[in-house]
Design a protein around this motif. Sequence first.
Motif, PDB file in Angstrom:
ATOM      1  N   ASN A 142     -33.236  18.050 -15.558  1.00 23.13           N
ATOM      2  CA  ASN A 142     -31.792  17.757 -15.928  1.00 23.13           C
ATOM      3  C   ASN A 142     -30.933  18.683 -16.601  1.00 23.13           C
ATOM      4  O   ASN A 142     -31.086  18.776 -17.697  1.00 23.13           O
ATOM      5  N   LEU A 143     -29.967  19.538 -15.696  1.00 19.83           N
ATOM      6  CA  LEU A 143     -29.613  20.734 -16.824  1.00 19.83           C
ATOM      7  C   LEU A 143     -28.365  20.557 -17.748  1.00 19.83           C
ATOM      8  O   LEU A 143     -28.046  20.934 -18.340  1.00 19.83           O
ATOM      9  N   ASP A 144     -27.851  19.703 -17.314  1.00 19.29           N
ATOM     10  CA  ASP A 144     -26.608  18.368 -18.416  1.00 19.29           C
ATOM     11  C   ASP A 144     -27.141  18.088 -19.795  1.00 19.29           C
ATOM     12  O   ASP A 144     -26.866  18.813 -20.774  1.00 19.29           O
ATOM     13  N   GLU A 145     -28.516  17.589 -19.660  1.00 19.49           N
ATOM     14  CA  GLU A 145     -28.965  17.252 -20.952  1.00 19.49           C
ATOM     15  C   GLU A 145     -30.236  17.953 -21.697  1.00 19.49           C
ATOM     16  O   GLU A 145     -30.405  18.087 -22.418  1.00 19.49           O
ATOM     17  N   ASN A 146     -30.644  19.464 -20.790  1.00 19.87           N
ATOM     18  CA  ASN A 146     -31.265  20.436 -21.121  1.00 19.87           C
ATOM     19  C   ASN A 146     -32.569  19.649 -21.110  1.00 19.87           C
ATOM     20  O   ASN A 146     -32.992  20.391 -22.430  1.00 19.87           O
ATOM     21  N   ILE A 147     -33.195  19.071 -20.034  1.00 17.03           N
ATOM     22  CA  ILE A 147     -34.402  18.436 -20.042  1.00 17.03           C
ATOM     23  C   ILE A 147     -34.693  18.385 -18.737  1.00 17.03           C
ATOM     24  O   ILE A 147     -34.285  18.605 -17.755  1.00 17.03           O
ATOM     25  N   TRP A 148     -35.969  19.017 -19.192  1.00  9.87           N
ATOM     26  CA  TRP A 148     -37.317  19.826 -18.415  1.00  9.87           C
ATOM     27  C   TRP A 148     -38.407  18.362 -17.965  1.00  9.87           C
ATOM     28  O   TRP A 148     -38.680  18.074 -19.029  1.00  9.87           O
ATOM     29  N   PHE A 149     -38.350  18.066 -16.971  1.00  9.46           N
ATOM     30  CA  PHE A 149     -39.811  17.663 -16.602  1.00  9.46           C
ATOM     31  C   PHE A 149     -41.253  18.229 -16.453  1.00  9.46           C
ATOM     32  O   PHE A 149     -42.437  17.321 -16.765  1.00  9.46           O
ATOM     33  N   ALA A 150     -41.389  19.027 -16.266  1.00  8.41           N
ATOM     34  CA  ALA A 150     -42.037  20.133 -15.596  1.00  8.41           C
ATOM     35  C   ALA A 150     -42.268  21.497 -16.478  1.00  8.41           C
ATOM     36  O   ALA A 150     -40.817  22.046 -16.571  1.00  8.41           O
ATOM     37  N   ARG A 151     -43.145  22.628 -16.541  1.00  3.92           N
ATOM     38  CA  ARG A 151     -42.817  23.955 -17.089  1.00  3.92           C
ATOM     39  C   ARG A 151     -42.947  24.316 -16.071  1.00  3.92           C
ATOM     40  O   ARG A 151     -44.271  24.136 -15.036  1.00  3.92           O
ATOM     41  N   ASP A 152     -41.863  25.341 -16.041  1.00  9.83           N
ATOM     42  CA  ASP A 152     -42.427  25.964 -14.235  1.00  9.83           C
ATOM     43  C   ASP A 152     -41.727  27.646 -14.830  1.00  9.83           C
ATOM     44  O   ASP A 152     -40.013  27.951 -14.979  1.00  9.83           O
ATOM     45  N   VAL A 153     -42.701  28.366 -15.051  1.00 14.64           N
ATOM     46  CA  VAL A 153     -42.087  29.415 -15.950  1.00 14.64           C
ATOM     47  C   VAL A 153     -40.873  30.564 -15.001  1.00 14.64           C
ATOM     48  O   VAL A 153     -40.012  31.060 -16.124  1.00 14.64           O
ATOM     49  N   GLU A 154     -40.913  30.381 -13.844  1.00 12.92           N
ATOM     50  CA  GLU A 154     -40.315  31.394 -13.126  1.00 12.92           C
ATOM     51  C   GLU A 154     -38.681  30.589 -13.319  1.00 12.92           C
ATOM     52  O   GLU A 154     -37.991  31.421 -12.931  1.00 12.92           O
ATOM     53  N   ALA A 155     -38.748  29.021 -13.153  1.00  7.93           N
ATOM     54  CA  ALA A 155     -37.121  28.419 -13.340  1.00  7.93           C
ATOM     55  C   ALA A 155     -37.386  28.345 -14.722  1.00  7.93           C
ATOM     56  O   ALA A 155     -35.810  28.981 -15.149  1.00  7.93           O
ATOM     57  N   MET A 156     -37.928  28.694 -15.882  1.00  7.48           N
ATOM     58  CA  MET A 156     -37.301  28.452 -17.227  1.00  7.48           C
ATOM     59  C   MET A 156     -37.073  29.414 -17.761  1.00  7.48           C
ATOM     60  O   MET A 156     -36.454  29.922 -18.058  1.00  7.48           O
ATOM     61  N   ALA A 157     -38.146  31.199 -16.944  1.00  7.26           N
ATOM     62  CA  ALA A 157     -37.288  32.516 -17.020  1.00  7.26           C
ATOM     63  C   ALA A 157     -35.828  32.793 -16.370  1.00  7.26           C
ATOM     64  O   ALA A 157     -35.282  33.364 -17.090  1.00  7.26           O
ATOM     65  N   LEU A 158     -35.444  31.867 -15.516  1.00  9.49           N
ATOM     66  CA  LEU A 158     -34.550  32.216 -15.033  1.00  9.49           C
ATOM     67  C   LEU A 158     -33.485  31.256 -16.106  1.00  9.49           C
ATOM     68  O   LEU A 158     -31.945  32.003 -15.855  1.00  9.49           O
ATOM     69  N   ALA A 159     -33.747  30.572 -16.197  1.00  9.02           N
ATOM     70  CA  ALA A 159     -32.877  29.958 -16.934  1.00  9.02           C
ATOM     71  C   ALA A 159     -32.177  30.039 -18.892  1.00  9.02           C
ATOM     72  O   ALA A 159     -31.552  29.823 -18.504  1.00  9.02           O
ATOM     73  N   LEU A 160     -33.292  30.827 -19.441  1.00  9.22           N
ATOM     74  CA  LEU A 160     -32.682  31.711 -20.180  1.00  9.22           C
ATOM     75  C   LEU A 160     -33.071  33.370 -20.113  1.00  9.22           C
ATOM     76  O   LEU A 160     -32.717  33.987 -21.277  1.00  9.22           O
TER      77      LEU A 160
END
Length: 223
Positions: A142-160
């Motif tokens: 949920n990108l609007d609330e910045n709530i993730w339901f699992a760690r995903d290194v590739e996706a998290m790296a892209l987001a940050l």
Amino acid sequence: MRRYLFPLILGIVGCAALIQLGLWQLERRDWKEGMLDQITAGIQAEPVPLPAEIDPSMKYLPVTVTGTTTGAEIDVLSHTREQGAGYQIVSRFITDDGRAILLDRGFVPQEARHSERPPVRLQVTGNLHWPQDASSSTPAPNLDENIWFARDVEAMALALDTLPVLVVASYVTGDAQGAEPIPVAIEGIPNNHLSYAFQWFLIAATWAVMTLALIWRIRQRSY
């Protein structure tokens, strides 16, 4: 005697196959336990400075890293047995040599999610990790609330906007800002082979009993 031959052969072959499957599961258990011992030894080894070149083959490598958080973070829905539901805080972290990486700082309870966590300098001991938390049923973040339901290194790296490198903290020197480290451990790696072996042996016993029952019924009909 011919009447008994086919069910007897079927029973023996079936039991042998099922017992073999059970023995194979016991072998798999021994293999898994050896692998888990190896992983544990790797997790608990002496930490080294964060390598210049990093890839997923270094999973679980113990490292030390010093740098500063930027205030940007991802909140991953989580829980602990002691505190219940909460979030794991994954921060954007700039190392002293200028690399932007992901730092899993640990757990905060639900009520502390929105607490201020401004940039802070930290010295961290932890492990490189490429967790596989997501499954086919895991919701998208949920990108609007910045709530993730699992760690995903590739996706998290892209987001940050970081390298696809995650350090999971086990010990932090500096202001932890309420985040309690959750060190990498083997508890999440399944090792169910003993129960699988028991199931195969139980099916083999059931097969044997059914075979004997069939032979008994054939014998009764012959009278």
